[in-house]
Write a protein that holds these residues in place. Sequence first.
Motif, PDB file in Angstrom:
ATOM      1  N   SER A  85      -3.208  -6.086  -9.262  1.00 41.45           N
ATOM      2  CA  SER A  85      -3.908  -4.875  -8.829  1.00 41.45           C
ATOM      3  C   SER A  85      -3.978  -3.846  -9.948  1.00 41.45           C
ATOM      4  CB  SER A  85      -3.197  -4.279  -7.606  1.00 41.45           C
ATOM      5  OG  SER A  85      -3.198  -5.185  -6.514  1.00 41.45           O
TER       6      SER A  85
ATOM      7  N   SER B 151      -7.451  -2.563 -11.463  1.00 37.71           N
ATOM      8  CA  SER B 151      -7.722  -1.127 -11.408  1.00 37.71           C
ATOM      9  C   SER B 151      -8.025  -0.582 -12.803  1.00 37.71           C
ATOM     10  CB  SER B 151      -6.523  -0.388 -10.806  1.00 37.71           C
ATOM     11  OG  SER B 151      -6.286  -0.793  -9.479  1.00 37.71           O
TER      12      SER B 151
ATOM     13  N   HIS C 267     -11.525   1.173 -13.895  1.00 33.61           N
ATOM     14  CA  HIS C 267     -11.631   2.527 -14.456  1.00 33.61           C
ATOM     15  C   HIS C 267     -12.483   2.535 -15.722  1.00 33.61           C
ATOM     16  CE1 HIS C 267      -7.568   3.550 -12.323  1.00 33.61           C
ATOM     17  NE2 HIS C 267      -8.589   3.497 -11.481  1.00 33.61           N
TER      18      HIS C 267
ATOM     19  N   PHE D  76      -7.279   3.057  -6.604  1.00 33.72           N
ATOM     20  CA  PHE D  76      -6.528   1.809  -6.742  1.00 33.72           C
ATOM     21  C   PHE D  76      -7.353   0.658  -6.186  1.00 33.72           C
ATOM     22  CE2 PHE D  76      -3.433  -1.298  -5.115  1.00 33.72           C
ATOM     23  CZ  PHE D  76      -2.694  -1.521  -6.264  1.00 33.72           C
ATOM     24  N   ILE D  77      -7.493  -0.396  -6.966  1.00 35.30           N
ATOM     25  CA  ILE D  77      -8.225  -1.591  -6.526  1.00 35.30           C
ATOM     26  C   ILE D  77      -7.204  -2.703  -6.342  1.00 35.30           C
ATOM     27  CG2 ILE D  77     -10.051  -3.233  -7.076  1.00 35.30           C
ATOM     28  CD1 ILE D  77     -11.235  -1.151  -8.957  1.00 35.30           C
TER      29      ILE D  77
END
Length: 239
Positions: free
Chosen positions: A85, A89, A93, A100-101
């Motif tokens: 993650s 993320s 960006h 947050f991904i």
Amino acid sequence: MTQPSFLDLIGSGPDGWGPALAAGAMMTILIALAGYAIGMVFGALGAWAKIAGGPIARGVAGTYTTVLRGIPDLLVIYLFYFGGSTVISAFGHLFGASGFISFPGFLAGALAVGVTSGAQQTEVFRGAYKAVHTGELEAAIACGMSPFLRFRRIIAPLTLRYALPGMGNVWQIVLKESALVSITGVVELLRQSQIGAGSTGRPFDFYFIAAMIYLAISTLSGALLQFSEKRFTRGVRRG
């Protein structure tokens, strides 16, 4: 209000959780199969590195098996999920995404279970290779077989046959490890049981049902693996 009976809970009626538990069991099997398949790839590569690799390959394989067999499985899942993650993320960006991904829970769980089981399967394959009778390899060399032909006709078939008992044990471990994947948000059998227990206030019933389903899956798959072991090792001489 009358509490639904135990049979009502496992049924498909208005109060039944049968379909949801069946879906959770199917997800458990899918995670276990995916993790097991990934582990076979890592196990085969690790065994090859330890048997025929150079010093660097043997060092990498030895470090891999030592580290993965020494770290708790739950921690490995956390590392894959949150580490993946974080990486996603960071890339997001760079392209303008915010927040947050999260890494896909199923993929993180399958990879973590696979890499962990791969460390165990490395030793299974390595031990199976050492069980191949040296006389069969010497006979193949005397017949003029190339290294690839020896691997395809003798080494690979016999190694897989000798590895079946150990691979069956690894499968049982992988099946139980799949329950840990619920921490990534995947609704597998254990997670579905937790949801049912929280919704109905009957935790013992749901965890008992889950235990019976795990036992059924383990028993059926174990019987299949034992049948395969007897079928494919028939008439095979051990070294």
